[in-house]
Design a protein around this motif. Structure first.
Motif, PDB file in Angstrom:
ATOM      1  N   THR A 157      11.570 -10.675   2.541  1.00  0.00           N
ATOM      2  CA  THR A 157      12.569 -10.214   3.501  1.00  0.00           C
ATOM      3  C   THR A 157      12.834  -8.732   3.268  1.00  0.00           C
ATOM      4  OG1 THR A 157      13.556 -12.371   3.722  1.00  0.00           O
ATOM      5  CG2 THR A 157      14.935 -10.511   4.286  1.00  0.00           C
ATOM      6  N   LEU A 158      12.760  -7.993   4.344  1.00  0.00           N
ATOM      7  CA  LEU A 158      12.944  -6.552   4.277  1.00  0.00           C
ATOM      8  C   LEU A 158      14.148  -6.227   5.160  1.00  0.00           C
ATOM      9  CD1 LEU A 158      11.481  -4.020   3.242  1.00  0.00           C
ATOM     10  CD2 LEU A 158      10.080  -4.073   5.278  1.00  0.00           C
ATOM     11  N   LYS A 159      15.157  -5.608   4.568  1.00  0.00           N
ATOM     12  CA  LYS A 159      16.350  -5.273   5.352  1.00  0.00           C
ATOM     13  C   LYS A 159      16.414  -3.771   5.524  1.00  0.00           C
ATOM     14  CE  LYS A 159      19.394  -9.119   4.210  1.00  0.00           C
ATOM     15  NZ  LYS A 159      19.177  -9.683   2.884  1.00  0.00           N
ATOM     16  N   MET A 160      16.439  -3.336   6.770  1.00  0.00           N
ATOM     17  CA  MET A 160      16.522  -1.915   7.036  1.00  0.00           C
ATOM     18  C   MET A 160      17.616  -1.706   8.075  1.00  0.00           C
ATOM     19  SD  MET A 160      12.463  -0.884   7.126  1.00  0.00           S
ATOM     20  CE  MET A 160      12.186  -1.532   8.734  1.00  0.00           C
ATOM     21  N   ASN A 161      18.707  -1.097   7.670  1.00  0.00           N
ATOM     22  CA  ASN A 161      19.855  -0.903   8.559  1.00  0.00           C
ATOM     23  C   ASN A 161      20.229  -2.207   9.268  1.00  0.00           C
ATOM     24  OD1 ASN A 161      18.752   1.581   7.809  1.00  0.00           O
ATOM     25  ND2 ASN A 161      19.844   2.613   9.429  1.00  0.00           N
ATOM     26  N   ASP A 162      20.090  -2.248  10.576  1.00  0.00           N
ATOM     27  CA  ASP A 162      20.523  -3.424  11.325  1.00  0.00           C
ATOM     28  C   ASP A 162      19.394  -4.419  11.565  1.00  0.00           C
ATOM     29  OD1 ASP A 162      23.051  -2.343  11.508  1.00  0.00           O
ATOM     30  OD2 ASP A 162      22.557  -1.223  13.312  1.00  0.00           O
ATOM     31  N   VAL A 163      18.257  -4.179  10.923  1.00  0.00           N
ATOM     32  CA  VAL A 163      17.086  -5.005  11.189  1.00  0.00           C
ATOM     33  C   VAL A 163      16.724  -5.826   9.952  1.00  0.00           C
ATOM     34  CG1 VAL A 163      14.679  -4.991  11.914  1.00  0.00           C
ATOM     35  CG2 VAL A 163      16.238  -3.226  12.753  1.00  0.00           C
ATOM     36  N   VAL A 164      16.554  -7.146  10.164  1.00  0.00           N
ATOM     37  CA  VAL A 164      16.064  -8.002   9.089  1.00  0.00           C
ATOM     38  C   VAL A 164      14.664  -8.446   9.485  1.00  0.00           C
ATOM     39  CG1 VAL A 164      16.410 -10.140   7.813  1.00  0.00           C
ATOM     40  CG2 VAL A 164      18.383  -8.795   8.523  1.00  0.00           C
ATOM     41  N   GLN A 165      13.703  -8.193   8.609  1.00  0.00           N
ATOM     42  CA  GLN A 165      12.327  -8.579   8.892  1.00  0.00           C
ATOM     43  C   GLN A 165      11.906  -9.630   7.869  1.00  0.00           C
ATOM     44  OE1 GLN A 165       9.667  -5.277   9.378  1.00  0.00           O
ATOM     45  NE2 GLN A 165      11.311  -3.823   9.714  1.00  0.00           N
ATOM     46  N   ASN A 166      11.375 -10.745   8.366  1.00  0.00           N
ATOM     47  CA  ASN A 166      10.857 -11.792   7.485  1.00  0.00           C
ATOM     48  C   ASN A 166       9.347 -11.843   7.637  1.00  0.00           C
ATOM     49  OD1 ASN A 166      13.337 -12.900   6.468  1.00  0.00           O
ATOM     50  ND2 ASN A 166      13.683 -13.688   8.533  1.00  0.00           N
ATOM     51  N   TYR A 167       8.666 -11.887   6.496  1.00  0.00           N
ATOM     52  CA  TYR A 167       7.214 -12.019   6.512  1.00  0.00           C
ATOM     53  C   TYR A 167       6.815 -13.169   5.611  1.00  0.00           C
ATOM     54  CZ  TYR A 167       7.658  -7.153   7.955  1.00  0.00           C
ATOM     55  OH  TYR A 167       8.010  -6.017   8.587  1.00  0.00           O
ATOM     56  N   TRP A 168       5.754 -13.837   5.991  1.00  0.00           N
ATOM     57  CA  TRP A 168       5.184 -14.863   5.096  1.00  0.00           C
ATOM     58  C   TRP A 168       3.736 -15.085   5.500  1.00  0.00           C
ATOM     59  CZ3 TRP A 168       8.368 -15.753   9.176  1.00  0.00           C
ATOM     60  CH2 TRP A 168       7.957 -16.673  10.137  1.00  0.00           C
ATOM     61  N   GLY A 169       2.993 -15.781   4.658  1.00  0.00           N
ATOM     62  CA  GLY A 169       1.580 -16.036   4.956  1.00  0.00           C
ATOM     63  C   GLY A 169       0.809 -14.750   5.167  1.00  0.00           C
ATOM     64  N   VAL A 170       1.092 -13.742   4.337  1.00  0.00           N
ATOM     65  CA  VAL A 170       0.438 -12.442   4.516  1.00  0.00           C
ATOM     66  C   VAL A 170      -0.872 -12.415   3.732  1.00  0.00           C
ATOM     67  CG1 VAL A 170       0.657  -9.962   4.167  1.00  0.00           C
ATOM     68  CG2 VAL A 170       2.660 -11.304   4.825  1.00  0.00           C
ATOM     69  N   VAL A 171      -1.941 -12.042   4.416  1.00  0.00           N
ATOM     70  CA  VAL A 171      -3.250 -11.840   3.790  1.00  0.00           C
ATOM     71  C   VAL A 171      -3.746 -10.513   4.338  1.00  0.00           C
ATOM     72  CG1 VAL A 171      -5.606 -12.716   3.587  1.00  0.00           C
ATOM     73  CG2 VAL A 171      -3.717 -14.327   3.771  1.00  0.00           C
ATOM     74  N   VAL A 172      -4.017  -9.547   3.477  1.00  0.00           N
ATOM     75  CA  VAL A 172      -4.441  -8.261   4.028  1.00  0.00           C
ATOM     76  C   VAL A 172      -5.372  -7.530   3.068  1.00  0.00           C
ATOM     77  CG1 VAL A 172      -2.349  -7.040   3.243  1.00  0.00           C
ATOM     78  CG2 VAL A 172      -3.617  -6.126   5.151  1.00  0.00           C
ATOM     79  N   GLN A 173      -6.390  -6.917   3.636  1.00  0.00           N
ATOM     80  CA  GLN A 173      -7.214  -5.990   2.860  1.00  0.00           C
ATOM     81  C   GLN A 173      -7.524  -4.774   3.715  1.00  0.00           C
ATOM     82  OE1 GLN A 173     -11.057  -7.322   1.357  1.00  0.00           O
ATOM     83  NE2 GLN A 173     -11.408  -5.339   0.374  1.00  0.00           N
ATOM     84  N   ALA A 174      -7.136  -3.602   3.223  1.00  0.00           N
ATOM     85  CA  ALA A 174      -7.504  -2.346   3.876  1.00  0.00           C
ATOM     86  C   ALA A 174      -8.622  -1.719   3.058  1.00  0.00           C
ATOM     87  CB  ALA A 174      -6.299  -1.428   3.938  1.00  0.00           C
ATOM     88  N   PHE A 175      -9.289  -0.749   3.636  1.00  0.00           N
ATOM     89  CA  PHE A 175     -10.415  -0.064   2.984  1.00  0.00           C
ATOM     90  C   PHE A 175     -11.473  -1.073   2.537  1.00  0.00           C
ATOM     91  CE2 PHE A 175      -6.505   2.370   2.330  1.00  0.00           C
ATOM     92  CZ  PHE A 175      -6.839   3.525   3.012  1.00  0.00           C
ATOM     93  N   VAL A 176     -11.801  -1.971   3.440  1.00  0.00           N
ATOM     94  CA  VAL A 176     -12.827  -2.983   3.161  1.00  0.00           C
ATOM     95  C   VAL A 176     -14.162  -2.266   2.925  1.00  0.00           C
ATOM     96  CG1 VAL A 176     -14.117  -4.913   4.152  1.00  0.00           C
ATOM     97  CG2 VAL A 176     -11.645  -4.746   4.512  1.00  0.00           C
ATOM     98  N   GLU A 177     -14.850  -2.627   1.843  1.00  0.00           N
ATOM     99  CA  GLU A 177     -16.111  -1.957   1.520  1.00  0.00           C
ATOM    100  C   GLU A 177     -17.284  -2.665   2.157  1.00  0.00           C
ATOM    101  OE1 GLU A 177     -16.677  -1.176  -2.713  1.00  0.00           O
ATOM    102  OE2 GLU A 177     -14.540  -0.734  -2.860  1.00  0.00           O
ATOM    103  N   ASN A 178     -18.180  -1.910   2.695  1.00  0.00           N
ATOM    104  CA  ASN A 178     -19.436  -2.393   3.286  1.00  0.00           C
ATOM    105  C   ASN A 178     -19.209  -3.492   4.328  1.00  0.00           C
ATOM    106  OD1 ASN A 178     -20.415  -0.706   1.303  1.00  0.00           O
ATOM    107  ND2 ASN A 178     -21.070  -2.361  -0.048  1.00  0.00           N
ATOM    108  N   GLY A 179     -18.080  -3.498   4.960  1.00  0.00           N
ATOM    109  CA  GLY A 179     -17.819  -4.439   6.049  1.00  0.00           C
ATOM    110  C   GLY A 179     -17.606  -5.882   5.621  1.00  0.00           C
ATOM    111  N   THR A 180     -17.488  -6.136   4.312  1.00  0.00           N
ATOM    112  CA  THR A 180     -17.309  -7.511   3.843  1.00  0.00           C
ATOM    113  C   THR A 180     -15.977  -7.627   3.103  1.00  0.00           C
ATOM    114  OG1 THR A 180     -19.676  -7.485   3.468  1.00  0.00           O
ATOM    115  CG2 THR A 180     -18.481  -9.394   2.638  1.00  0.00           C
TER     116      THR A 180
END
Ligand SMILES: *[C@@H]1O[C@H](CO)[C@@H](O)[C@H](O)[C@H]1NC(C)=O
Ligand SMILES: *[C@@H]1O[C@H](CO)[C@@H](O)[C@H](O)[C@H]1NC(C)=O
Ligand SMILES: *[C@@H]1O[C@H](CO)[C@@H](O)[C@H](O)[C@H]1NC(C)=O
Ligand SMILES: *[C@@H]1O[C@H](CO)[C@@H](O)[C@H](O)[C@H]1NC(C)=O
Ligand SMILES: *[C@@H]1O[C@H](CO)[C@@H](O)[C@H](O)[C@H]1NC(C)=O
Ligand SMILES: *[C@@H]1O[C@H](CO)[C@@H](O)[C@H](O)[C@H]1NC(C)=O
Ligand SMILES: *[C@@H]1O[C@H](CO)[C@@H](O)[C@H](O)[C@H]1NC(C)=O
Ligand SMILES: *[C@@H]1O[C@H](CO)[C@@H](O)[C@H](O)[C@H]1NC(C)=O
Ligand SMILES: *[C@@H]1O[C@H](CO)[C@@H](O)[C@H](O)[C@H]1NC(C)=O
Length: 409
Positions: A157-180
């Motif tokens: 949960t990320l709270k920024m001023n009047d905004v509450v953001q909920n995240y879950w089930g996050v899977v992420v990879q940036a700068f993927v090498e060789n497209g895999t």
């Protein structure tokens, strides 16, 4: 123009909340961004919902949970020499969300998450005191080793001023090498097995990677079709639409409160048509077979996804089969595969497309998934046959022993 002077709050990182999400609207996306050479540069799966509070002209505070309609991903990019990669999502008429990434020597960062909303939009922010675009952003700076996939099933949960953001089930990879994408995983702290205060003995803590991602069920609605004789078709169900276009999957829960039903009934075929803001139409066509059963034969759909129209139909389905004069029921989640790109998940389903009497459902035929009673005879049967085998073996061994006994005599 009035623009409230909101500055990003510093030092508010991710906070773990051990709460089950309430009945608010949420969104899941899966994104496979490709570079100019058609190789994956960024992969992300992310589930989220938001809550925004604002002050009204008569000094009360209202809160808004935005719905996810008209979702677009404009501005998402692999980045270049100057800018890092970025995921940008626009939804509804008034919202946009983005996350950007930067690269360090041995790590990359989930750098900053930004959210902006337009309080001038009266349909969403009715009676808002301040009107204008409000941006909030937080530098989350989550560090991940290069060539690793970041995973976080836990609710963040990320709270920024009047905004509450909920995240879950996050899977992420940036700068993927060789497209895999990488098989190496990097778990968020919240997903790591909890460490006890002073670990004197090593007990195995169940890995929290197995915790199911909370997936919100769609609201259940009852849809009717009437003709001159009264109600001729009844359907009660929660609907979740799953659209995959260009490797991007959008999962949309149908809000029954914002969905209308029409249709038609005739002796051999009946049709239920749903309409909503993003649903131009969603038709369920039922037919009669062997003169005594009905089934779902066709689905014909046209949706607004990403500002463009997504249409598909399949006239050769075979679901929800039950005797005429009864209804079909399935409480468990069931998937209707209309095409490779379009699936419908149904929840708490009951449907009767023919022979509705006095606007009420007739006796139900339940789907095999629901029927737990069938398991009991199988378990009892399996137990009995096991017992019989043991008795037979014991008997045979006993006989052989006694033969042996006679022979030595
Ligand atoms: C990218 O790859 C997909 C299949 O992997 C192919 O269908 C598509 O045409 C390719 N696009 C370009 C621009 O090379
Ligand atoms: C990421 O976004 C934040 C906030 O919008 C911005 O300050 C920062 O410069 C961005 N970083 C990169 C590398 O683009
Ligand atoms: C904000 O909403 C108002 C009212 O819907 C609209 O006129 C305006 O163009 C919106 N601003 C932006 C930047 O989208
Ligand atoms: C606030 O004002 C709106 C009209 O803008 C009105 O409908 C609402 O009842 C008011 N609420 C209170 C608590 O006065
Ligand atoms: C990507 O390719 C380069 C050159 O072929 C190789 O050195 C590197 O190890 C590869 N990276 C991964 C993660 O496979
Ligand atoms: C639909 O409306 C009912 C009653 O107003 C409410 O309880 C329910 O949460 C709403 N469902 C959704 C999915 O918004
Ligand atoms: C949506 O469809 C995709 C592709 O068929 C599938 O991998 C995914 O599990 C589905 N998601 C849901 C929530 O049904
Ligand atoms: C939405 O459009 C963008 C390009 O405008 C595209 O990259 C993205 O895949 C689309 N998303 C869906 C769900 O089709
Ligand atoms: C699907 O619905 C559209 C709009 O009503 C219609 O034009 C089209 O013929 C239908 N397709 C099938 C296969 O029924």
């Amino acid at each position: 123009m009035l623009r409230p002077g909101l500055s990003p709050v510093q030092g508010l990182g991710f906070v773990l909340l051990c709460l089950v999400l309430g009945a608010s609207q949420s969104y899941a996306f899966e994104l496979d961004l490709k570079d100019s050479k058609n190789a994956t540069c960024l992969y992300a799966k992310w589930q989220m919902n938001f809550n925004i509070s604002y002050e009204t002209i008569n000094k009360t505070t209202k809160s808004v949970t935005p719905g996810f309609s008209n979702v677009t991903y404009k501005g998402s990019s692999c980045g270049d020499d100057e800018n890092g990669p970025k995921i940008a999502v626009q939804f509804g008429s008034a919202f946009s969300w983005s996350v950007n990434f930067t690269k360090k020597a041995s790590h990359y960062l989930i750098d900053s998450i930004s959210f902006s909303y337009n309080t001038s939009d009266n349909t969403v922010f009715s009676g808002a005191k301040d009107k204008g675009i409000i941006n909030v952003s937080d530098s989350v700076k989550i560090e991940i080793p290069l060539n690793s996939m970041f995973k976080c099933n836990s609710l963040l949960t990320l709270k920024m001023n009047d905004v509450v953001q909920n995240y879950w089930g996050v899977v992420v990879q940036a700068f993927v090498e060789n497209g895999t994408v990488s098989k190496k995983e990097f778990l968020c702290d919240e997903d790591k097995p909890s460490t006890t205060v002073t670990p004197v003995t090593h007990t195995t803590v169940p890995s929290s990677t197995t915790t199911p991602t909370p997936k919100e069920k769609p609201g259940v609605g009852t849809y009717l079709v009437r003709n001159s004789n009264g109600t001729c078709l009844l359907a009660t169900m929660g609907l979740q639409l799953n659209i995959t276009q260009d490797k991007v999957t959008s999962v949309i829960n149908v809000n029954p409160n914002l969905t209308d039903s029409t249709g038609s009934c005739s002796p051999q075929t009946s049709q239920l048509r749903l309409n909503g803001s993003t649903i131009k139409y969603l038709d369920f066509v039922f037919a009669v077979k062997n003169e005594n059963r009905f089934y779902l034969k066709e689905v014909n759909v046209s949706l607004l996804v990403n500002d463009s129209v997504f249409s598909i139909s399949n006239t050769n389905l075979s679901y929800w089969d039950a005797p005429l004069g009864s209804s079909y029921m399935c409480n468990k989640e069931q998937t209707i595969s209309v095409s490779e790109a379009f699936q419908i998940n149904t929840f708490d389903l009951r449907v009767q497309p023919f022979s509705v009497i006095e606007g009420k459902y007739s006796t139900a035929q339940e789907c095999p998934l629901d029927d737990d009673t069938i398991l009991i005879p199988i378990i009892v049967g399996a137990g009995l046959s096991g017992l019989i085998i043991v008795i037979v073996i014991a008997y045979l061994i006993g006989r052989r022993k006694s033969y042996a006994g006679y022979q030595t005599l």
